[in-house]
Structures are given as C-alpha cells and as structure tokens.
Scaffold this motif. Structure first.
Motif, short mmCIF file in Angstrom:
data_model
loop_
_atom_site.label_atom_id
_atom_site.label_comp_id
_atom_site.label_asym_id
_atom_site.label_seq_id
_atom_site.Cartn_x
_atom_site.Cartn_y
_atom_site.Cartn_z
N UNK A 153 10.17 -3.48 -4.78
CA UNK A 153 9.06 -3.85 -3.90
C UNK A 153 7.96 -2.80 -4.03
N UNK A 154 6.75 -3.24 -4.29
CA UNK A 154 5.58 -2.36 -4.25
C UNK A 154 4.79 -2.67 -2.99
N UNK A 155 4.65 -1.69 -2.10
CA UNK A 155 3.93 -1.93 -0.85
C UNK A 155 2.45 -2.22 -1.10
N UNK A 156 1.98 -3.34 -0.59
CA UNK A 156 0.58 -3.76 -0.76
C UNK A 156 -0.17 -3.70 0.56
N UNK A 157 0.44 -4.22 1.61
CA UNK A 157 -0.15 -4.17 2.94
C UNK A 157 0.99 -4.09 3.95
N UNK A 158 1.24 -2.88 4.42
CA UNK A 158 2.38 -2.62 5.30
C UNK A 158 1.87 -2.44 6.73
N UNK A 159 2.51 -3.09 7.71
CA UNK A 159 2.09 -2.91 9.11
C UNK A 159 2.04 -1.45 9.51
N UNK A 177 5.92 1.62 2.23
CA UNK A 177 4.69 2.39 2.33
C UNK A 177 3.71 1.83 1.31
N UNK A 178 2.46 1.71 1.70
CA UNK A 178 1.45 1.20 0.77
C UNK A 178 1.42 2.07 -0.49
N UNK A 179 1.44 1.39 -1.64
CA UNK A 179 1.32 2.10 -2.90
C UNK A 179 2.59 2.75 -3.40
#
Length: 252
Positions: A153-159, A177-179
């Motif tokens: 999973x690559x974080x793109x938009x995390x709450x 985490x984003x990125x």
C-alpha cells in the motif's frame, strides 16, 4: 449502482472447491521456498521500486485528485468482483484498476499516465489499483488467496486522525502515512477500519513473491490458474462494462 452480473457463474463452485483443497499445500510449498521472510509485515526496502514510488508519490496523488475532480466515477469493488461481496458488504470500498492479474486496463492507465509509467517498472506486478475507503467503511477479517503474492500500500490520502483509520495484520495494528509504503503478506488474517469522517486512499499493488525451486513452480501454476478463472474473467468483464457505461453517460 447494482452489482454487475457474473459472466461465468457456473465455474465458480468448481474453482472454490479446488482452490480450498489445494491452497494450504501450495502455500506451504511457496513459504518454504520463499526468498523473502515469511512474516506478516515486511520491510518495504526489500523491493527497490518502493523507493521510486515514495519519491514520486505526490505526482501519483496529483493524478488521482485530478481524476476525482473531473467527476470520474470510481466503482465499488463489489460491483466489479462478485467474489468480494463478503468483505465488501456495502459500496464504501471503491477501486480504480490500472492492472488486474497482469492485465492492463488501457483506458484507466491513459487517464493516469505518470502513475501507469511508474508502476510499469515494477517487476512481477500482478495487480495495481487505487483502493478508496469512504468514512465508516469496514473490511471484515479475511485471508488472501495465495502466499504467492505480496501486497503493498502506498499512502495517497490518509485521514488526519490516523489512529482511527488502520489495518490489522495478524493482530498487529498498522496505520498509513502519505507517501510511505506498507508491505505485508495478506494470507495472514487482516481487517481494515476507517472510523473517521475522511476518505482513505492508497495505491494498492500486488506483486509475485520472490521464490525458488518447487515453490516457484507451484506459485506459477496457481497464479496462472487464477488468471484463467471466472474469478478474474468476471472482474475484467465488469471493469470494461463499467468504463463503457461511464463513457456512454459522458457522451450523453
């Protein structure tokens, strides 16, 4: 949108019976001959391409947000893959596929050229899609199909409130985490919760586990069998049907 009908429903019972009977044996052989640890969570640096994705994650995010802002409808996973209905009980888990079991979705890749180019560099890529979890979405505990695949999973938009949006793998609670990439073996029990008012977006990729010997032979046989099954053929048909429907609606 209602679930799209399965194109080959008669093949599903046979696949399930054979798969359930052979999967434990196959997984044991693949784990024995794995060239990477057989642990629930792995270090993303095992694969050098994760560093490239993390370096360009903002470009990937920008393409996704541009797509979203243009009003492109992202289908619920259950509408594309009837076999996922149990773990996608409602429409709050959505998926935008770029690759599915080695097969490229040309029209989707054309909408996201930079992302498509980046993931085309990944060796042994099996699938790649944006996994979108809307507020309140829950993916119940389940197990992946085969140890022959590793999930990233690559974080793109995390709450913002990461503690309320998480994935639990083999009892270990993890957050995105984003990125940053998160790498795990989905044959260990895992579940996902988004208990926030924000949407969680990751680029989800599955790649072939590096293996040797008999494990590699078994891995290839099993994955090739899945690729030819109704499980995959139905999803490919439904993705094409969804894209065709969206094109017709835009033209109207």
């Amino acid at each position: 949108m209602k679930d799209l009908p399965s194109s080959q429903p008669n093949k599903r019972p046979f696949l399930i019976r054979i798969g359930k009977a052979l999967r434990p044996v196959f997984n044991k052989l693949i784990a024995r001959d794995s060239l990477i640890p057989n642990t629930p969570v792995l270090d993303p640096d095992i694969f050098p391409w994760t560093q490239i994705l993390q370096r360009y994650w903002q470009d990937i995010a920008r393409e996704f947000h541009t797509l979203n802002a243009a009003g492109t409808a992202i289908p619920p996973l259950r509408a594309l893959s009837p076999d996922h209905t149990r773990i996608a009980p409602d429409t709050r888990w959505k998926s935008f596929f770029l690759y599915g079991y080695g097969v490229k979705v040309p029209e989707n890749c054309a909408r996201m050229p930079k992302t498509a180019e980046l993931i085309s560099r990944i060796p042994d890529l099996n699938s790649a899609f944006f996994s979108v979890l809307e507020p309140g979405a829950v993916i119940p505990p389940h197990y992946g199909v085969t140890k022959g695949l590793i999930t990233c999973h690559l974080g793109i938009s995390v709450p913002r409130n990461a503690d309320d949006c998480w994935i639990r793998v083999a009892g270990q609670k993890l957050v995105w985490h984003n990125g940053q990439c998160l790498l795990f073996d989905d044959t260990y029990q895992h579940d996902v919760h988004n208990n926030t008012s924000d949407t969680r977006i990751v680029l989800l990729m599955q790649i072939r586990r590096p293996t040797k010997g008999m494990g590699r032979i078994v891995q290839n046989l099993f994955l090739n069998g899945i690729r030819r099954s109704a499980f995959v053929k139905d999803a490919q048909h439904n993705i094409a049907q969804w894209n065709q429907l969206q094109g017709t609606m835009k033209a109207a």
